[in-house]
Write an enzyme that holds these catalytic residues in place. Structure first.
Site, PDB file in Angstrom:
ATOM      1  CD  GLN A  18      40.973  41.717  27.192  1.00  0.00           C
ATOM      2  OE1 GLN A  18      40.291  42.351  27.993  1.00  0.00           O
ATOM      3  NE2 GLN A  18      41.029  40.400  27.211  1.00  0.00           N
ATOM      4  NE  ARG A  75      33.893  46.938  33.357  1.00  0.00           N
ATOM      5  CZ  ARG A  75      34.820  45.999  33.500  1.00  0.00           C
ATOM      6  NH1 ARG A  75      34.607  44.762  33.087  1.00  0.00           N
ATOM      7  NH2 ARG A  75      35.976  46.272  34.068  1.00  0.00           N
ATOM      8  CG  HIS A 119      40.349  46.221  31.230  1.00  0.00           C
ATOM      9  ND1 HIS A 119      39.042  45.876  31.483  1.00  0.00           N
ATOM     10  CD2 HIS A 119      41.030  45.052  31.175  1.00  0.00           C
ATOM     11  CE1 HIS A 119      38.938  44.549  31.571  1.00  0.00           C
ATOM     12  NE2 HIS A 119      40.136  44.028  31.379  1.00  0.00           N
ATOM     13  CG  ASN A 163      39.176  45.026  34.792  1.00  0.00           C
ATOM     14  OD1 ASN A 163      38.032  44.679  35.074  1.00  0.00           O
ATOM     15  ND2 ASN A 163      40.103  44.152  34.393  1.00  0.00           N
ATOM     16  CD  GLU A 164      39.790  41.192  36.612  1.00  0.00           C
ATOM     17  OE1 GLU A 164      40.886  40.879  36.142  1.00  0.00           O
ATOM     18  OE2 GLU A 164      38.772  40.510  36.450  1.00  0.00           O
ATOM     19  CG  ASN A 291      35.460  41.792  36.550  1.00  0.00           C
ATOM     20  OD1 ASN A 291      34.368  42.371  36.478  1.00  0.00           O
ATOM     21  ND2 ASN A 291      36.552  42.266  36.001  1.00  0.00           N
ATOM     22  CE1 TYR A 293      35.748  35.608  33.067  1.00  0.00           C
ATOM     23  CE2 TYR A 293      36.448  37.156  34.761  1.00  0.00           C
ATOM     24  CZ  TYR A 293      36.039  36.903  33.465  1.00  0.00           C
ATOM     25  OH  TYR A 293      35.909  37.933  32.581  1.00  0.00           O
ATOM     26  CD  GLU A 362      36.006  41.482  33.010  1.00  0.00           C
ATOM     27  OE1 GLU A 362      36.592  40.383  33.076  1.00  0.00           O
ATOM     28  OE2 GLU A 362      36.604  42.565  32.899  1.00  0.00           O
ATOM     29  CD  GLU A 416      41.749  35.909  28.345  1.00  0.00           C
ATOM     30  OE1 GLU A 416      40.912  36.787  28.066  1.00  0.00           O
ATOM     31  OE2 GLU A 416      42.129  35.682  29.503  1.00  0.00           O
ATOM     32  CD1 TRP A 417      43.560  39.548  29.525  1.00  0.00           C
ATOM     33  CD2 TRP A 417      44.884  41.208  28.822  1.00  0.00           C
ATOM     34  NE1 TRP A 417      42.838  40.722  29.585  1.00  0.00           N
ATOM     35  CE2 TRP A 417      43.611  41.746  29.164  1.00  0.00           C
ATOM     36  CE3 TRP A 417      45.871  42.078  28.346  1.00  0.00           C
ATOM     37  CZ2 TRP A 417      43.316  43.110  29.035  1.00  0.00           C
ATOM     38  CZ3 TRP A 417      45.571  43.440  28.228  1.00  0.00           C
ATOM     39  CH2 TRP A 417      44.309  43.930  28.577  1.00  0.00           C
TER      40      TRP A 417
HETATM   41  C1  GBH Z   1      39.415  39.138  33.475  1.00  0.00           C
HETATM   42  O1  GBH Z   1      40.403  38.802  34.366  1.00  0.00           O
HETATM   43  C2  GBH Z   1      39.864  40.342  32.713  1.00  0.00           C
HETATM   44  O2  GBH Z   1      39.308  41.515  33.261  1.00  0.00           O
HETATM   45  C3  GBH Z   1      39.580  40.273  31.248  1.00  0.00           C
HETATM   46  O3  GBH Z   1      40.273  41.281  30.586  1.00  0.00           O
HETATM   47  C4  GBH Z   1      39.918  38.894  30.743  1.00  0.00           C
HETATM   48  O4  GBH Z   1      39.829  38.792  29.356  1.00  0.00           O
HETATM   49  C5  GBH Z   1      38.980  37.913  31.399  1.00  0.00           C
HETATM   50  O5  GBH Z   1      39.059  38.020  32.776  1.00  0.00           O
HETATM   51  C6  GBH Z   1      39.227  36.470  31.035  1.00  0.00           C
HETATM   52  O6  GBH Z   1      40.451  36.031  31.511  1.00  0.00           O
HETATM   53  O7  GBH Z   1      44.051  30.658  39.939  1.00  0.00           O
HETATM   54  O8  GBH Z   1      44.665  29.737  37.792  1.00  0.00           O
HETATM   55  O9  GBH Z   1      42.423  29.393  38.644  1.00  0.00           O
HETATM   56  C7  GBH Z   1      40.267  37.540  34.956  1.00  0.00           C
HETATM   57  C8  GBH Z   1      41.155  37.391  36.156  1.00  0.00           C
HETATM   58  C9  GBH Z   1      42.549  36.056  37.427  1.00  0.00           C
HETATM   59  C10 GBH Z   1      40.429  35.180  36.718  1.00  0.00           C
HETATM   60  C11 GBH Z   1      43.016  34.683  37.742  1.00  0.00           C
HETATM   61  C12 GBH Z   1      40.890  33.810  37.082  1.00  0.00           C
HETATM   62  C13 GBH Z   1      42.252  32.583  38.646  1.00  0.00           C
HETATM   63  C14 GBH Z   1      43.104  31.761  37.784  1.00  0.00           C
HETATM   64  N1  GBH Z   1      41.527  36.041  36.412  1.00  0.00           N
HETATM   65  N2  GBH Z   1      41.882  33.881  38.102  1.00  0.00           N
HETATM   66  S1  GBH Z   1      43.602  30.285  38.606  1.00  0.00           S
END
Ligand code: GBH
Length: 455
Positions: A18, A75, A119, A163-164, A291, A293, A362, A416-417
Site C-alpha cells: 500500500q 506496525r 499483508h 493480517n486478516e 482490526n 472498522y 488497525e 486502498e486495494w
Molecule cells: C483493512 O482491512 C486492511 O488491513 C488494510 O490494509 C486496509 O487498508 C484497511 O482495512 C482499510 O480498508 O461488509 O461492506 O461493510 C479492512 C477489512 C473488510 C473491513 C470488510 C470492512 C466490511 C465491509 N474490511 N469490512 S462491509
C-alpha cells in the site's frame, strides 16, 4: 475518567504494497497484488502500487513524522516478494536490508517496530502453484517467516504472522474483489485453513529460532448484531459471526473449528480430514491483534429477498443473511460508525481467551478530505471517528479488558486495494504528484491525545 496504563502502546500502521512502491527494485519480484492491479477492471482508475507513497525511498521522512507525532510503535509489513522473491528458494539480502534500515531508523527515533509478515502480497509463483488453496503455501510461509525472524529478530519488537486471513480467503477466493480475484464459493474455506496452518507453522518456526519478541496474529473482527430477537434474525447473526469471526478465533484459541460453520458450508468432511492440523494452528501465541472498522446489523431476508446463492459472495454459506442499514452515520467506504462495537469484539475475544493480551492493530476511516487554501487538512470527520474509537478503547480498559495498545490506520494515505488511491485513510496526507506529506488535523489530534494520556 479511566486513564490508560502507562505502558499502553500508541502506534500507527501501514502495509508494504500500500505504501512502498519500488515494485521492481533491489530484487523484488511480482506479487499477486501486482498482477491483480494490472488486470483491467480490478482496481479503480487502473491504479497500482508501482509508486504508491514511494515509502521505499522516503521511509526516513515517514519515521521522522511518526517521531514528531510522538507515537511509541510502528506496525509495518514485510513484503514476502522482497525477501524470498519467488516465494521459495533464494533469499534476497537486499530485501532484508531494507527492512533492517526501516527498523533501525524507528529505533533511533524511539519507535518500536512491529512487523506483519503477510499483508496480502503473495509471491506470484506461489499463486501459480495454487496459492492459499495449496497446503505447500503454508509451508513456504513458515520458511519465509523463519528466514525473516532469523535476520531481523534483534530489531523487531513484535511479530504478527498474518493480517486478516478472512480477507485473504473470503475476499480473495470467494468474493474475488481482492487478489487473486477468484470466486470459488466454499472452497475459499480451504484457503482459510491453509492460512491458519501457515500461521501455526510460522509460530513454531519462529519459536524454534529463539528470542523474546512476542508472536501473534491479526484478525479483522466483525461486531455482529441481530436486527431483532426473532429466531430467524438470531440465526442470521449466528451465521455472520460464524464465518466472520469464529471460523478464525475458534481454531486459533480453542483448537477446534466451529461445527455449525462447517455444517452451513458443507465442509465438515474436508475439515475432518485435516483435524491433525488443529494442534499446529492452536500453537500458543502471546497476543492477538484486532482490526476494527465497523459493526454489522444483520437479519434474515424476507421472502423474495434472498441473495442469489450462485452470485459471488464474501460470505459463502451466509447467503441467507442481509445487512441492515441502522441509520448510523457512514464513512466514505459506506461502513457504519459504531465505536461501541470495538468494545464488543474485544470482549468476545477476551471471553474465549482470558488473559491473552489484546491489541487494536488497525482502526481508522476514509473521508474525502482536501487541502485548504492555508495548506491545512481539516479532516474533522476522521478526527471525530478517531476520538470516538479512542474513547471506546478507554471504555475497554475501564471494563478490565487486557487491551495493551492501539494502532491507528493509517499513518499515510495509501493504495486502498480495490479502491486504488481514491480512498484516503491517512492521518498524514500524501500528495501523489509531489509525494509531499502534510499532517492532517486528525494527526495533530492523535499527537495531542497521546501526549495528554501519557501525562
Ligand atoms: C483493512 O482491512 C486492511 O488491513 C488494510 O490494509 C486496509 O487498508 C484497511 O482495512 C482499510 O480498508 O461488509 O461492506 O461493510 C479492512 C477489512 C473488510 C473491513 C470488510 C470492512 C466490511 C465491509 N474490511 N469490512 S462491509
Amino acid at each position: 475518567m479511566t486513564t490508560f496504563p502507562a505502558d499502553f502502546v500508541w502506534g500507527t500502521a501501514t502495509a508494504s504494497y500500500q505504501i512502498e512502491g519500488a515494485v521492481a527494485e533491489d530484487g523484488r519480484r511480482p506479487s499477486t497484488w501486482d498482477t491483480f492491479a494490472r488486470t483491467p477492471g480490478k482496481v479503480w482508475n487502473g491504479d497500482t502500487g508501482d509508486v504508491a507513497c514511494d515509502h521505499y525511498h522516503r521511509f526516513a521522512e515517514d519515521v521522522a513524522i511518526m517521531a514528531d507525532l510522538g507515537v511509541d510503535a510502528y506496525r509495518f509489513s514485510v513484503a514476502w516478494p522482497r525477501v524470498v522473491p519467488e516465494g521459495t528458494g533464494a533469499v534476497n539480502q537486499a530485501g532484508l536490508d531494507f527492512y533492517r534500515r526501516v527498523a533501525e531508523t524507528c529505533l533511533e527515533h524511539g519507535v518500536q517496530p512491529y512487523v506483519t509478515l503477510y499483508h496480502w502480497d503473495l509471491p506470484q509463483p506461489l499463486e501459480d502453484a495454487g496459492g492459499w488453496l495449496s497446503r505447500s503455501t503454508a509451508e513456504a510461509f513458515a520458511e519465509y517467516a523463519r528466514i525473516t525472524h532469523e535476520a531481523l529478530g534483534d530489531v523487531i519488537g513484535s511479530w504478527i504472522t498474518l493480517n486478516e486471513p478472512w480477507c485473504s480467503a473470503l475476499l480473495g477466493y470467494a468474493a474475488g474483489v481482492h487478489a487473486p480475484g477468484q470466486q470459488l464459493g466454499t472452497r475459499s474455506l480451504e484457503a482459510a485453513h491453509h492460512l491458519l496452518l501457515g500461521h501455526g507453522l510460522a509460530v513454531q518456526a519462529m519459536r524454534a529460532d529463539g528470542g523474546e519478541a512476542p508472536l501473534g496474529i491479526t484478525l479483522n473482527l466483525h461486531a455482529v448484531r441481530a436486527a431483532s430477537d426473532s429466531e430467524a434474525d438470531l440465526e442470521a447473526a449466528r451465521r455472520y459471526d460464524g464465518l466472520g469471526n469464529r471460523l478464525f478465533l475458534d481454531p486459533l484459541l480453542r483448537g477446534a473449528y466451529p461445527e455449525d460453520v462447517l455444517a452451513d458450508t458443507g465442509t465438515t468432511e474436508w475439515f475432518a480430514e485435516r483435524s491433525d492440523d488443529l494442534a499446529t494452528i492452536a500453537e500458543p501465541i502471546d497476543f492477538i491483534g484486532i482490526n476494527y472498522y465497523s459493526a454489522h446489523t444483520v437479519a434474515a431476508p424476507e421472502d423474495g429477498r434472498f441473495s442469489d446463492p450462485s452470485l459471488p459472495t464474501p460470505t459463502p454459506g451466509s447467503e441467507r443473511v442481509v445487512t441492515v442499514d441502522t441509520g448510523a452515520e457512514k464513512t466514505q467506504m459506506g461502513w457504519e460508525i459504531h465505536p461501541d462495537g470495538l468494545v464488543d469484539v474485544l470482549a468476545q475475544v477476551h471471553a474465549l481467551a482470558p488473559g491473552l493480551p489484546l491489541y487494536v492493530t488497525e482502526n481508522g476511516s476514509a473521508w474525502p478530505d482536501e487541502v485548504g487554501p492555508d495548506g491545512r487538512v481539516e479532516d474533522e470527520d476522521r478526527r471525530r471517528y478517531l476520538e470516538a474509537h479512542l474513547e471506546a478503547c478507554r471504555e475497554a480498559v475501564a471494563r478490565g479488558l487486557p487491551l495493551k495498545g492501539y494502532f491507528c490506520w493509517s499513518l499515510l494515505d495509501n493504495f486502498e486495494w480495490a479502491f486504488g488511491y481514491d480512498r484516503r485513510f491517512g492521518i498524514v496526507r500524501v500528495d501523489y504528484e509531489t509525494q509531499q506529506r502534510t499532517v492532517k488535523r486528525s494527526g495533530e489530534f492523535y499527537r495531542d491525545f497521546v501526549a495528554r494520556e501519557r501525562g
